[in-house]
Design an enzyme around this catalytic site. Structure first.
Site, PDB file in Angstrom:
ATOM      1  N   ARG A 104       3.370 -23.205  55.916  1.00 30.05           N
ATOM      2  CA  ARG A 104       2.077 -22.617  56.686  1.00 30.05           C
ATOM      3  C   ARG A 104       0.922 -23.906  56.628  1.00 30.05           C
ATOM      4  O   ARG A 104      -0.127 -23.729  55.477  1.00 30.05           O
ATOM      5  CB  ARG A 104       1.973 -21.615  56.782  1.00 30.05           C
ATOM      6  CG  ARG A 104       0.858 -21.053  57.864  1.00 30.05           C
ATOM      7  CD  ARG A 104       1.294 -19.513  58.074  1.00 30.05           C
ATOM      8  NE  ARG A 104       0.540 -18.461  57.058  1.00 30.05           N
ATOM      9  CZ  ARG A 104       0.086 -17.041  57.862  1.00 30.05           C
ATOM     10  NH1 ARG A 104       0.790 -17.219  59.061  1.00 30.05           N
ATOM     11  NH2 ARG A 104      -0.465 -17.228  56.400  1.00 30.05           N
ATOM     12  N   THR A 108      -4.236 -25.028  59.534  1.00 28.16           N
ATOM     13  CA  THR A 108      -4.579 -24.890  61.259  1.00 28.16           C
ATOM     14  C   THR A 108      -3.572 -23.907  62.053  1.00 28.16           C
ATOM     15  O   THR A 108      -2.600 -22.942  62.492  1.00 28.16           O
ATOM     16  CB  THR A 108      -3.362 -26.097  61.958  1.00 28.16           C
ATOM     17  OG1 THR A 108      -2.403 -26.675  60.976  1.00 28.16           O
ATOM     18  CG2 THR A 108      -4.277 -27.395  61.638  1.00 28.16           C
ATOM     19  N   ASP A 200       1.381 -11.981  50.970  1.00 30.96           N
ATOM     20  CA  ASP A 200       2.066 -13.028  50.860  1.00 30.96           C
ATOM     21  C   ASP A 200       3.235 -12.616  50.529  1.00 30.96           C
ATOM     22  O   ASP A 200       3.390 -12.207  49.570  1.00 30.96           O
ATOM     23  CB  ASP A 200       1.175 -13.778  50.239  1.00 30.96           C
ATOM     24  CG  ASP A 200       2.398 -15.465  50.796  1.00 30.96           C
ATOM     25  OD1 ASP A 200       3.226 -15.060  49.455  1.00 30.96           O
ATOM     26  OD2 ASP A 200       1.659 -16.091  51.226  1.00 30.96           O
ATOM     27  N   ASP A 203       4.389 -15.209  47.172  1.00 30.27           N
ATOM     28  CA  ASP A 203       3.646 -15.020  45.938  1.00 30.27           C
ATOM     29  C   ASP A 203       4.302 -13.822  45.173  1.00 30.27           C
ATOM     30  O   ASP A 203       3.925 -13.974  44.192  1.00 30.27           O
ATOM     31  CB  ASP A 203       2.357 -15.428  46.577  1.00 30.27           C
ATOM     32  CG  ASP A 203       1.688 -16.773  46.539  1.00 30.27           C
ATOM     33  OD1 ASP A 203       2.319 -17.473  46.285  1.00 30.27           O
ATOM     34  OD2 ASP A 203       0.353 -15.997  47.406  1.00 30.27           O
TER      35      ASP A 203
END
Length: 209
Positions: A104, A108, A200, A203
């Protein structure tokens, strides 16, 4: 919500709560994701077609059900999607595996492809796309677009958590793709993270920041 199955099995919900906890170790998070992957696989494959085959038990011949048709394809979206893979392969060890590399863009929030490898006969197989988080759904939509371009017709999507915004985006883009998730959370924040969520997933699974 139409086209969305929330898997509310107590074991799934218990393990999800453990994963949400901020103090959960990398090892613990990875193990729980693997376990939930197996449980979600059980649900998403519940209606697979079967056929009767002739077998011999120790006592007598009989007709018994086996899964019909060609083997499944598991399609994890890299990198976090691989957290589901081992648990699902434990249940369906003969499944084929497609890998879809997407990241990602932090500015944006759009999905950028960097790798794609899949069986050549996707049109003849059920393909199960997996990614722990359905947030903006940009990665999910891009992955399914790519699989359809390769010929996939029967596609299902499995995630750990979903946001209402992601569900709407995926359903608008691919209304025939049914979603299985352990929970639908409140909303996305300004950075495209699911709230309350669990942070996340990639992560936390790999110990990176």
């Amino acid at each position: 919500m139409e086209g969305v199955h929330v898997v509310d099995h107590p074991l799934v919900q218990h393990k999800l709560t453990l994963m949400r906890t901020d103090s959960r170790s990398t090892k613990g998070f990875r193990q729980l994701l693997n376990e939930i992957g197996m449980l979600l696989c059980y649900e998403v494959t519940r209606d697979l077609p079967t056929e009767l085959v002739d077998i011999e038990t120790p006592l007598q011949p009989m007709k018994a059900p086996m899964i019909a048709g060609k083997k499944l394809v598991f399609a994890p979206i890299l990198r976090a999607g691989v957290g589901f893979l081992d648990g699902m392969l434990d249940l369906v060890p003969s499944a084929r595996v497609a890998h879809i590399g997407l990241y990602r863009d932090p500015e944006t929030l759009q999905a950028v492809e960097y790798y794609f490898k899949a069986p050549s006969d996707l049109a003849d197989r059920l393909t199960i796309v997996m990614d722990p988080m359905l947030a903006t759904a940009n990665s999910a939509v891009a992955a399914i677009d790519r699989l359809k371009a390769r010929g996939a017709k029967d596609i299902r999507f499995v995630c750990l958590l979903a946001a209402p915004e992601g569900i709407k985006r995926l359903r608008d883009a691919h209304p025939e793709v049914t979603i299985w998730t352990a929970a639908v959370d409140s909303h996305l924040n300004d950075h495209g993270y699911i709230v309350p969520g669990l942070g996340d997933a990639g992560d936390r699974m790999f110990g990176t920041k």
